[in-house]
Design a protein around this motif. Structure first.
Motif, PDB file in Angstrom:
ATOM      1  N   GLY A  42       0.792  -1.223   0.000  1.00 48.45           N
ATOM      2  CA  GLY A  42       0.000   0.000   0.000  1.00 48.45           C
ATOM      3  C   GLY A  42       0.822   1.271   0.000  1.00 48.45           C
ATOM      4  O   GLY A  42       0.336   2.329  -0.433  1.00 48.45           O
ATOM      5  N   VAL A  43       2.080   1.215   0.466  1.00 50.22           N
ATOM      6  CA  VAL A  43       2.886   2.437   0.486  1.00 50.22           C
ATOM      7  C   VAL A  43       3.153   2.935  -0.928  1.00 50.22           C
ATOM      8  O   VAL A  43       3.445   4.123  -1.134  1.00 50.22           O
ATOM      9  CB  VAL A  43       4.219   2.229   1.237  1.00 50.22           C
ATOM     10  CG1 VAL A  43       3.975   1.848   2.686  1.00 50.22           C
ATOM     11  CG2 VAL A  43       5.096   1.210   0.545  1.00 50.22           C
ATOM     12  N   THR A  44       3.048   2.062  -1.921  1.00 52.22           N
ATOM     13  CA  THR A  44       3.294   2.497  -3.298  1.00 52.22           C
ATOM     14  C   THR A  44       2.135   3.324  -3.844  1.00 52.22           C
ATOM     15  O   THR A  44       2.227   3.870  -4.947  1.00 52.22           O
ATOM     16  CB  THR A  44       3.539   1.284  -4.213  1.00 52.22           C
ATOM     17  OG1 THR A  44       2.368   0.468  -4.254  1.00 52.22           O
ATOM     18  CG2 THR A  44       4.704   0.458  -3.703  1.00 52.22           C
ATOM     19  N   LEU A  45       1.037   3.423  -3.077  1.00 49.37           N
ATOM     20  CA  LEU A  45      -0.078   4.283  -3.478  1.00 49.37           C
ATOM     21  C   LEU A  45       0.182   5.743  -3.132  1.00 49.37           C
ATOM     22  O   LEU A  45      -0.592   6.622  -3.528  1.00 49.37           O
ATOM     23  CB  LEU A  45      -1.368   3.816  -2.789  1.00 49.37           C
ATOM     24  CG  LEU A  45      -1.821   2.385  -3.099  1.00 49.37           C
ATOM     25  CD1 LEU A  45      -3.049   2.033  -2.264  1.00 49.37           C
ATOM     26  CD2 LEU A  45      -2.119   2.232  -4.583  1.00 49.37           C
ATOM     27  N   LEU A  46       1.273   5.998  -2.405  1.00 47.07           N
ATOM     28  CA  LEU A  46       1.592   7.366  -1.993  1.00 47.07           C
ATOM     29  C   LEU A  46       2.293   8.067  -3.148  1.00 47.07           C
ATOM     30  O   LEU A  46       3.511   8.223  -3.176  1.00 47.07           O
ATOM     31  CB  LEU A  46       2.468   7.334  -0.733  1.00 47.07           C
ATOM     32  CG  LEU A  46       1.880   6.553   0.450  1.00 47.07           C
ATOM     33  CD1 LEU A  46       2.858   6.508   1.615  1.00 47.07           C
ATOM     34  CD2 LEU A  46       0.557   7.168   0.891  1.00 47.07           C
ATOM     35  N   ASP A  47       1.512   8.519  -4.118  1.00 52.60           N
ATOM     36  CA  ASP A  47       2.081   8.999  -5.374  1.00 52.60           C
ATOM     37  C   ASP A  47       2.685  10.395  -5.284  1.00 52.60           C
ATOM     38  O   ASP A  47       3.228  10.894  -6.270  1.00 52.60           O
ATOM     39  CB  ASP A  47       1.039   8.948  -6.491  1.00 52.60           C
ATOM     40  CG  ASP A  47      -0.223   9.727  -6.171  1.00 52.60           C
ATOM     41  OD1 ASP A  47      -0.270  10.390  -5.113  1.00 52.60           O
ATOM     42  OD2 ASP A  47      -1.162   9.662  -6.980  1.00 52.60           O
ATOM     43  N   LYS A  48       2.617  11.029  -4.109  1.00 53.92           N
ATOM     44  CA  LYS A  48       3.264  12.330  -3.930  1.00 53.92           C
ATOM     45  C   LYS A  48       4.526  12.228  -3.076  1.00 53.92           C
ATOM     46  O   LYS A  48       5.185  13.236  -2.816  1.00 53.92           O
ATOM     47  CB  LYS A  48       2.292  13.313  -3.281  1.00 53.92           C
ATOM     48  CG  LYS A  48       1.062  13.609  -4.129  1.00 53.92           C
ATOM     49  CD  LYS A  48       0.119  14.566  -3.422  1.00 53.92           C
ATOM     50  CE  LYS A  48      -1.132  14.815  -4.270  1.00 53.92           C
ATOM     51  NZ  LYS A  48      -2.090  15.716  -3.579  1.00 53.92           N
ATOM     52  N   LEU A  49       4.846  11.019  -2.656  1.00 52.37           N
ATOM     53  CA  LEU A  49       5.944  10.814  -1.717  1.00 52.37           C
ATOM     54  C   LEU A  49       7.280  11.181  -2.355  1.00 52.37           C
ATOM     55  O   LEU A  49       7.586  10.769  -3.477  1.00 52.37           O
ATOM     56  CB  LEU A  49       5.969   9.352  -1.274  1.00 52.37           C
ATOM     57  CG  LEU A  49       6.688   9.011   0.031  1.00 52.37           C
ATOM     58  CD1 LEU A  49       5.996   9.684   1.212  1.00 52.37           C
ATOM     59  CD2 LEU A  49       6.710   7.494   0.230  1.00 52.37           C
ATOM     60  N   ILE A  50       8.096  11.949  -1.628  1.00 49.45           N
ATOM     61  CA  ILE A  50       9.433  12.289  -2.113  1.00 49.45           C
ATOM     62  C   ILE A  50      10.526  11.750  -1.190  1.00 49.45           C
ATOM     63  O   ILE A  50      11.680  11.663  -1.601  1.00 49.45           O
ATOM     64  CB  ILE A  50       9.607  13.811  -2.294  1.00 49.45           C
ATOM     65  CG1 ILE A  50       9.359  14.549  -0.984  1.00 49.45           C
ATOM     66  CG2 ILE A  50       8.700  14.331  -3.396  1.00 49.45           C
ATOM     67  CD1 ILE A  50       9.647  16.044  -1.065  1.00 49.45           C
ATOM     68  N   ILE A  51      10.183  11.382   0.042  1.00 48.00           N
ATOM     69  CA  ILE A  51      11.147  10.772   0.962  1.00 48.00           C
ATOM     70  C   ILE A  51      10.483   9.583   1.650  1.00 48.00           C
ATOM     71  O   ILE A  51       9.432   9.726   2.285  1.00 48.00           O
ATOM     72  CB  ILE A  51      11.650  11.772   2.025  1.00 48.00           C
ATOM     73  CG1 ILE A  51      12.466  12.883   1.379  1.00 48.00           C
ATOM     74  CG2 ILE A  51      12.491  11.047   3.080  1.00 48.00           C
ATOM     75  CD1 ILE A  51      12.936  13.946   2.369  1.00 48.00           C
ATOM     76  N   PHE A  52      11.103   8.397   1.510  1.00 51.95           N
ATOM     77  CA  PHE A  52      10.649   7.198   2.208  1.00 51.95           C
ATOM     78  C   PHE A  52      11.879   6.584   2.862  1.00 51.95           C
ATOM     79  O   PHE A  52      12.757   6.038   2.191  1.00 51.95           O
ATOM     80  CB  PHE A  52       9.994   6.221   1.239  1.00 51.95           C
ATOM     81  CG  PHE A  52       9.437   4.981   1.903  1.00 51.95           C
ATOM     82  CD1 PHE A  52       8.846   5.039   3.154  1.00 51.95           C
ATOM     83  CD2 PHE A  52       9.500   3.751   1.262  1.00 51.95           C
ATOM     84  CE1 PHE A  52       8.327   3.901   3.762  1.00 51.95           C
ATOM     85  CE2 PHE A  52       8.979   2.606   1.855  1.00 51.95           C
ATOM     86  CZ  PHE A  52       8.391   2.686   3.108  1.00 51.95           C
ATOM     87  N   ASN A  53      11.961   6.686   4.184  1.00 54.96           N
ATOM     88  CA  ASN A  53      13.155   6.270   4.912  1.00 54.96           C
ATOM     89  C   ASN A  53      12.777   5.206   5.937  1.00 54.96           C
ATOM     90  O   ASN A  53      12.080   5.479   6.915  1.00 54.96           O
ATOM     91  CB  ASN A  53      13.795   7.469   5.615  1.00 54.96           C
ATOM     92  CG  ASN A  53      15.165   7.142   6.192  1.00 54.96           C
ATOM     93  OD1 ASN A  53      15.504   5.986   6.409  1.00 54.96           O
ATOM     94  ND2 ASN A  53      15.960   8.172   6.442  1.00 54.96           N
ATOM     95  N   ILE A  54      13.253   3.963   5.706  1.00 55.89           N
ATOM     96  CA  ILE A  54      13.033   2.869   6.663  1.00 55.89           C
ATOM     97  C   ILE A  54      14.377   2.282   7.103  1.00 55.89           C
ATOM     98  O   ILE A  54      14.473   1.116   7.476  1.00 55.89           O
ATOM     99  CB  ILE A  54      12.137   1.768   6.071  1.00 55.89           C
ATOM    100  CG1 ILE A  54      12.728   1.221   4.769  1.00 55.89           C
ATOM    101  CG2 ILE A  54      10.725   2.277   5.859  1.00 55.89           C
ATOM    102  CD1 ILE A  54      11.999  -0.011   4.251  1.00 55.89           C
TER     103      ILE A  54
END
Length: 346
Positions: A42-54
């Motif tokens: 589901g995180v791939t639905l965040l189409d405005k995301l510019i930073i994903f840090n895990i």
């Protein structure tokens, strides 16, 4: 909600799939916790995301192919993806290399990744960090060529983890054994070391071959591989510890023992070497080492001048059979030494 920053807490469990409903998120920072698999699709639905840090969590297994959706869902947005300092393993998905990506930073460092995908030249990336994985020069050379063509501005690959696994092995005297470097690469030069001393250097020596093994071959071997194309990176083969199988009768494998002369033998621990040994074409300087029946060194002299008699004191060693080795670059001689303290074992 536009920003969600939960870094450096003590969060456990997995990422809630409901986060995929937060479609206005620009930054999602979950680094520095104890989060585990799975990463919800589901995180791939965040189409405005510019930073994903895990980064700095406990994720493991292979990287999910579907994460590549983060890279190309918005052709006008550069995204930063950081999965470093986890336990991801296996290859980076091939699908990641087949898309046209706009990536500000892709950080895969400090995992257990084993290979990189073939890259589509429509990748546009500023930072690509891959250090601290189990990659070879074969993996990195092709990507470095892409860097030379302007694909990446910064291609970070140094330092690199040691290659392959640590091996402890006991070998039969007279047997043969080969050690593979595991680094690969067309432009690689190999330097092999035994007990931190270089014994071989060659661009063709990706494998070290030990033949007709004797007690003199016991020790720790490793390889330092350098690449003329990627001159900032050195790969190290994890050490191989070689010992001799002590179940073998030592008398069977003593060679040239008539060349070594010392007395008394048996001895109480103090004995004298004679000056009668001459190795053709080698001068008068030798290395003299003595090991016990387990192959453990008990005496070593790297520069012996056999022009006079020499007294050696092993009185601190217990009763038993020892192997005396005299060698230089041309030849070596061995002979057994017996320490017998008339029933005293100290």
């Amino acid at each position: 909600m536009i920003f969600l920053d939960l870094h450096d807490n003590q969060l456990i469990g997995s990422i809630p799939s409901e986060l995929g409903n937060c479609t206005n998120l620009l930054e999602l920072r979950l680094n520095g916790n104890q989060l585990t698999d799975p990463i919800p699709e589901g995180v791939t639905l965040l189409d405005k995301l510019i930073i994903f840090n895990i980064s700095n969590n406990l994720f493991s297994g292979e990287l999910p192919e579907y994460l590549d959706n983060l890279f190309y869902q918005n052709e006008y947005t550069y995204i930063s993806l950081d999965v470093s300092n986890n336990m991801f393993s296996g290859p980076v998905p091939e699908s990641w290399g087949k898309q046209s990506f706009l990536i500000d930073a892709l950080n895969l460092s400090n995992n257990n990744l084993t290979s990189l995908p073939i890259v589509n030249y429509n990748w546009i990336m500023t930072f690509f960090r891959i250090y601290g994985n189990n990659l070879t020069f074969e993996d990195i050379e092709s990507h470095y060529q892409s860097y030379k063509q302007g694909l990446y501005y910064f291609f970070h690959f140094n330092p690199q983890d040691e290659m392959l696994t640590v091996i402890d092995t006991a070998l039969m005297p007279g047997s043969s054994y080969s050690i593979y470097s595991g680094t690969g690469g067309e432009f690689t030069n190999y330097k092999w070391y035994k007990n931190s001393e270089m014994i071989l250097e060659s661009p063709d020596a990706d494998t070290l071959h030990l033949v007709n093994i004797t007690y003199a071959d016991t020790g720790t071997y490793t390889c330092r591989a350098e690449n003329s194309l990627i001159n900032l990176l050195t790969l190290y083969r994890k050490p191989v510890h070689i010992s001799i199988d002590t179940g073998v009768n030592i008398n069977t494998y003593i060679i040239n023992e008539n060349k070594l002369k010392f007395y008394p033998n048996p001895t109480t621990g103090i004995f004298t070497t004679e000056n009668t040994i001459q190795i053709p074409g080698s001068g008068s300087s030798y290395q003299l080492s003595i090991t016990n029946s387990l192959g453990v060194p008990v005496y070593h002299n790297p520069n012996v001048e056999l022009t006079n008699e020499m007294v050696i004191d092993l009185s601190s060693q217990p009763n038993g059979i020892y192997l005396v080795v005299l060698k230089n670059s041309k030849q070596y001689f061995t002979k057994k030494l017996i320490i017998n303290k008339r029933g005293t074992n100290r």
